[in-house]
Design a protein around this motif. Structure first.
Motif, short mmCIF file in Angstrom:
data_model
loop_
_atom_site.label_atom_id
_atom_site.label_comp_id
_atom_site.label_asym_id
_atom_site.label_seq_id
_atom_site.Cartn_x
_atom_site.Cartn_y
_atom_site.Cartn_z
N VAL A 50 0.86 -1.18 0.00
CA VAL A 50 0.00 0.00 0.00
C VAL A 50 0.89 1.23 0.00
CG1 VAL A 50 -1.77 1.30 1.27
CG2 VAL A 50 -1.83 -1.20 1.26
N LEU A 51 0.76 2.08 -1.01
CA LEU A 51 1.57 3.29 -1.11
C LEU A 51 3.07 2.99 -1.00
CD1 LEU A 51 -0.35 6.07 0.88
CD2 LEU A 51 0.14 6.02 -1.57
N GLY A 52 3.50 1.91 -1.60
CA GLY A 52 4.91 1.57 -1.58
C GLY A 52 5.39 0.96 -0.28
N GLN A 53 4.47 0.63 0.64
CA GLN A 53 4.85 0.06 1.94
C GLN A 53 4.37 -1.39 2.02
OE1 GLN A 53 6.64 2.52 3.38
NE2 GLN A 53 5.85 3.74 1.66
N THR A 54 5.20 -2.25 2.58
CA THR A 54 4.82 -3.64 2.78
C THR A 54 3.98 -3.77 4.04
OG1 THR A 54 6.84 -4.43 1.69
CG2 THR A 54 5.65 -5.99 3.09
N VAL A 55 2.79 -4.31 3.89
CA VAL A 55 1.87 -4.50 5.01
C VAL A 55 1.70 -6.00 5.25
CG1 VAL A 55 -0.49 -4.16 5.85
CG2 VAL A 55 0.64 -2.37 4.48
N GLU A 56 1.91 -6.41 6.48
CA GLU A 56 1.79 -7.82 6.84
C GLU A 56 0.46 -8.06 7.56
OE1 GLU A 56 5.18 -10.47 8.21
OE2 GLU A 56 4.23 -9.94 10.11
N VAL A 57 -0.26 -9.07 7.10
CA VAL A 57 -1.52 -9.46 7.74
C VAL A 57 -1.22 -10.57 8.73
CG1 VAL A 57 -3.81 -10.43 7.37
CG2 VAL A 57 -2.87 -8.79 5.72
N ALA A 58 -1.47 -10.31 10.01
CA ALA A 58 -1.19 -11.27 11.07
C ALA A 58 -2.45 -12.05 11.43
CB ALA A 58 -0.64 -10.55 12.30
N THR A 59 -2.30 -13.05 12.28
CA THR A 59 -3.47 -13.81 12.73
C THR A 59 -4.41 -12.95 13.56
OG1 THR A 59 -2.26 -14.56 14.69
CG2 THR A 59 -2.21 -16.00 12.76
N THR A 60 -3.89 -11.84 14.08
CA THR A 60 -4.71 -10.95 14.91
C THR A 60 -5.21 -9.72 14.16
OG1 THR A 60 -2.64 -9.95 15.68
CG2 THR A 60 -3.64 -11.64 17.08
N THR A 61 -4.94 -9.62 12.86
CA THR A 61 -5.40 -8.46 12.09
C THR A 61 -6.91 -8.50 11.93
OG1 THR A 61 -3.32 -8.39 10.84
CG2 THR A 61 -5.20 -7.21 9.91
N ALA A 85 11.28 -3.52 8.06
CA ALA A 85 10.65 -2.51 7.21
C ALA A 85 9.26 -2.98 6.76
CB ALA A 85 11.52 -2.20 6.00
N VAL A 86 8.49 -3.47 7.73
CA VAL A 86 7.16 -4.01 7.46
C VAL A 86 6.16 -3.38 8.44
CG1 VAL A 86 5.74 -6.11 7.64
CG2 VAL A 86 7.96 -6.20 6.51
N TYR A 87 4.98 -3.02 7.92
CA TYR A 87 3.90 -2.56 8.77
C TYR A 87 3.06 -3.76 9.17
CZ TYR A 87 4.92 2.25 7.29
OH TYR A 87 5.52 3.47 7.06
N VAL A 88 3.01 -4.08 10.45
CA VAL A 88 2.22 -5.22 10.93
C VAL A 88 0.82 -4.70 11.25
CG1 VAL A 88 2.06 -7.06 12.63
CG2 VAL A 88 4.32 -6.25 11.89
#
Length: 416
Positions: A148-159, A189-192
């Motif tokens: 998203v907007l050049g940023q890596t977003v990680e989807v966790a089990t709690t997302t 460098a990941v958004y959790v």
């Protein structure tokens, strides 16, 4: 905090220490730890200071920052905050209703002292906001990540996913505009993500992150893989530099591969003095096991105990830190390393309220607008499955289903 247009992700500051605090030796590390904060940039006056004043005295007993992990009123890291008299504000100080506070929303809470017996406190101010608002550029379902907007977003089990994204990651398509509440894991460098919402009709995008490749002549810098042009910004944060944490509002159309900033503000975390604090979060800057930052808050662990040892205290580790906050530094008395392997295994979320929409065939009901499945409950307290009824007041603990659309209850208790 993060700007916003509009469970147990654990970043809490609240602690058990009273007025008779032992701060001996704390001053030895305050200057060094101030450098840890400054290494994030500087940006001083544009960032919101929570609970700060010029006299050096605490303006609130406790400060909490993290994702909402339950309701009744709101729950952050197991503490139930009465929000009935709280001012709810976004990062720009605009007042909102309490209905803006959703499961997984990142918040900062100013409150009175915590009652450690009942795990309750009364909130006076609740600030909320998100990390990203922008279009999906890529999806990697195999690694549970998206861009998203050049940023890596990680989807966790709690997302948590909003109602418009039933099905979780599989409901997301490229080009869709999302608002992402998240913690930034600087080691990777990941958004959790703690909450992801679909946004329609957004008139501006935003990104919060760390400045890199700053070019003061071309008026550009990078956050992740996004190039941001700030030539048209009237007021630039003081001390803008590589390593600064900033919050940028952007036009919704890129120009020549660059996102055009319409506003730029410091996103450095500033926390006033608090006699009680407990931090659950990621180590985002690291000098040594006694000098590091958790989600941007400097920690002096010189005199702290380490019940889990010091080996796991590294950049990117998830930790719990206890102690008072003095002059913007958390003076730790205890540092524990948290075990992420238990996420998604039974009791990540907690809801309190009255049952509605009971379906005894599907074994589901609705609680605080969230669908709850009681097909896998392992512990009933004060109530049986046969006694469930619309209007009954219960406490539910559980984890999200695989598609993030249902809370799978592991424990249900009656509440009077």
């Amino acid at each position: 905090m993060f700007n916003s247009t509009t469970l147990r992700a654990r970043t809490t500051l609240n602690s058990r220490f009273g007025p008779s605090l032992r701060w001996a030796g704390a001053g030895l590390c305050l200057c060094a730890l101030a450098v840890l904060v400054a290494c994030g940039g500087g940006g001083g006056g544009d960032a919101t200071t929570a609970g700060s004043n010029t006299g050096g005295n605490a303006t609130a007993s406790a400060y909490t920052a993290g994702a909402i992990s339950g309701f009744g009123s709101i729950i952050v890291n197991g503490v139930r905050f009465d929000d009935s008299s709280a001012d709810v504000l976004d990062d720009d100080g605009v007042r909102h209703g309490r209905d803006e506070l959703k499961l997984g929303t990142q918040v900062e809470i100013e409150s009175g002292s915590l009652n450690r017996t009942t795990q309750r406190a009364s909130a006076s101010i609740i600030r909320f906001g998100s990390a990203l608002l922008g279009p999906v550029e890529a999806i990697n379902a195999a690694s549970n990540q998206l861009t998203v907007l050049g940023q890596t977003v990680e989807v966790a089990t709690t997302t948590v996913f909003s109602d418009g994204l039933s099905g979780g990651l599989s409901a997301i398509t490229t080009g869709m505009v999302l608002e992402v509440h998240a913690r930034l894991d600087t080691a990777r460098a990941v958004y959790v993500a703690t909450r992801i919402e679909a946004e329609t009709g957004a008139t501006a995008y935003q990104v919060r992150g760390t400045v890199a490749s700053l070019d003061t002549t071309a008026k550009t810098f990078r956050i992740g893989n996004a190039v941001i042009n700030y030539a048209g910004v009237a007021t630039v944060p003081t001390g803008l530099a590589n390593g600064s944490n900033v919050r940028a509002s952007l036009q919704t159309t890129a120009v020549n591969g660059q996102w055009v900033a319409t506003a730029l503000k410091s996103a450095e975390r500033k926390v006033g003095n608090h006699s009680e604090s407990e931090v659950h979060g990621l180590i985002t800057a690291f000098t040594s096991v006694t000098a590091f930052s958790v989600d941007g808050l400097a920690v002096d662990a010189t005199n702290a105990s380490f019940p889990d040892g010091q080996t796991g205290v590294v950049l990117g580790a998830r930790v719990e830190v206890e102690g008072p906050v003095v002059n913007g530094v958390l003076v730790a008395t205890k540092v524990s390393v948290e075990d992420e392997s238990h996420d998604g295994r039974g009791e990540d979320y907690e809801l309190h309220g009255a049952i509605s929409g009971l379906d005894t065939t599907a074994k589901t009901f609705t609680l605080r607008t969230l669908k709850v499945s009681y097909a896998s409950v392992t512990l009933w307290r004060g109530i049986t499955e046969a006694q469930l009824a619309n209007g009954a007041t219960v406490e539910v603990k559980g984890s999200l289903s695989a598609d993030r659309s249902t809370l799978t209850a592991s424990r249900i208790s009656r509440e009077d």
